[in-house]
Design a protein around this motif. Sequence first.
Motif, mmCIF file in Angstrom:
data_model
loop_
_atom_site.group_PDB
_atom_site.id
_atom_site.type_symbol
_atom_site.label_atom_id
_atom_site.label_comp_id
_atom_site.label_asym_id
_atom_site.label_seq_id
_atom_site.Cartn_x
_atom_site.Cartn_y
_atom_site.Cartn_z
ATOM 1 N N ARG A 84 0.816 -1.210 0.000
ATOM 2 C CA ARG A 84 0.000 0.000 0.000
ATOM 3 C C ARG A 84 0.854 1.266 0.000
ATOM 4 O O ARG A 84 0.355 2.360 0.222
ATOM 5 C CB ARG A 84 -0.955 0.014 1.199
ATOM 6 N N ASN A 85 2.175 1.102 -0.221
ATOM 7 C CA ASN A 85 3.086 2.244 -0.449
ATOM 8 C C ASN A 85 3.190 3.191 0.738
ATOM 9 O O ASN A 85 3.195 4.415 0.574
ATOM 10 C CB ASN A 85 2.650 3.032 -1.695
ATOM 11 N N TYR A 86 3.301 2.625 1.941
ATOM 12 C CA TYR A 86 3.478 3.473 3.120
ATOM 13 C C TYR A 86 4.938 3.887 3.274
ATOM 14 O O TYR A 86 5.851 3.119 2.936
ATOM 15 C CB TYR A 86 3.033 2.728 4.380
ATOM 16 N N PRO A 87 5.181 5.088 3.813
ATOM 17 C CA PRO A 87 6.553 5.493 4.128
ATOM 18 C C PRO A 87 7.085 4.727 5.341
ATOM 19 O O PRO A 87 6.353 3.993 5.995
ATOM 20 C CB PRO A 87 6.423 6.990 4.423
ATOM 21 N N HIS A 88 8.341 4.957 5.641
ATOM 22 C CA HIS A 88 9.039 4.183 6.670
ATOM 23 C C HIS A 88 8.691 4.615 8.087
ATOM 24 O O HIS A 88 9.007 3.902 9.034
ATOM 25 C CB HIS A 88 10.551 4.306 6.465
ATOM 26 N N HIS A 89 8.079 5.778 8.267
ATOM 27 C CA HIS A 89 7.766 6.284 9.602
ATOM 28 C C HIS A 89 6.455 5.716 10.135
ATOM 29 O O HIS A 89 5.467 5.635 9.401
ATOM 30 C CB HIS A 89 7.637 7.809 9.586
#
Length: 501
Positions: free
Chosen positions: A449-454
């Motif tokens: 789902r293309n979430y960022p690393h934070h």
Amino acid sequence: MKNIPEVKLGIIAVSRGGFSLSLAQGRREAVVAAYTKKGREVYECPVIVENEEQMLEAVERVKAAGCNALTVYLGNFGPETPETLIARYFDGPVMYVAAEEETTEQLDDGNRRGDAYCGMLNASYNLALRNLKAYIPEDPCCSPEEIADRMEEFLPVARAIIGLRKLKIITFGPRPSDFMACNAPIKQLHNIGVEIEENSELDLWLAYVAHENDRRIPEVIKEIEEELGENNSVPKIVPKLAQFELTLLDWSKEHKGAREYVVFANKCWPSFKKQFGFAPCYINGRLAAKGMPVSCEVDVYGALSEYIASCLSEDAVSLIDINNTVPSDMYKEHIEGTYPYGYKEVFMGFHCGNAPVCKMAKYNLTSQKVRVKGPAYDYLVSISGGALDGDYAASDMTLFRLQCTADGKLRSYVAQGEILPVECHSYGSIGVYAVPEMGRFYRHVLIERNYPHHAAVAFGHYGKEVVDVFRYLGVEEIMFNQPKELPYPTENPFIWAKNRM
């Protein structure tokens, strides 16, 4: 510093024409008695709503009493239009619940059977018909004692909704060029009622310089020294950190405008350390412990998620990188056979040094570890003081994020787990995080789902509350770490079946 709301709850009972008012009144009184027995306070509105005029009167009474959250209680079937209009005219989060029938004997009495189970269906339909948001718990038709439990469960959700409606996110600087993953389309912030103020790093620098001789600096220095004790390898940097903390606190007061609550999303590298002469990580953690999170790398939705965590937990929170795998030798020596987690269910949550001291097992204020060799190394170390190195303390935790995608859609995830008491042998603020089925969750939610690393971290299990808040906000996609018995939509069915064997 109070940067999250205090919830004052009210209760309004409603009654449909043809049903006994005394039934709604008696049942409301029983709910209030059960809630008060918990040591909680609630304003009991004396007006029982049967029509629109009484609806207006009841709403005015709860507002006058200072209520900012409301329980609408169907003591019987309830009047569809007036009861749902309460959610329109009351400026705050509203929960709808209903009474269960008490005894068999009352079923044959036209004045004592309430039919609220049926009435809740109509209330839900009418709320949707009017595009009104309301909180309906998983089990809304209950005994007075259970309704009191639902009211208590509603408090953190209401606190978060009230906070978001009065929140301003203040940013300094554009995101570092290598962190496009933390993109922040702001339209969805406005859709959920959050304001944003974007500033340059130059604005922050000028404000910082203006605080150079602030007479409050010695007091903050003393507070920092008492908090760190002997765990401070860079004592010379403390006056600058104190000056910076006062800069942010003053900016929050002077720029909150019509809002009551503030969080920050600030740029912290690469030019920050060279210009300011320190790293801001420790101050980010200090403010997060005070209820005013400061996210790293201008992560707007990270700051937003941290604030939700603050409202739900009423505790210090953090922002981590979902960062690296646990080395196999560390897993075999310290985790396997001791904790109920497989190798793919643990990972290391890390950031450069932003953890609140109160959530650390051990810590030391030091310089950021920089990946630079050669003649510039000593210089970069000298301007990197301000990072809190150490391991997170063992704790239950909830990992989640509310994110706006690049094309402007809100989506979210949440997972519960724990931080293990395993020494990390590394730098920065770091811990071994354990989440059931993390490997599959990582692949089919975070990556897919293309979430960022934070990710925001609340220290405790708040998954239910996070989901309730997201649903209230209208977030359609709320993903979680599914058990092995339940495949993800994108999971290869043959691999899933093989792993279940």
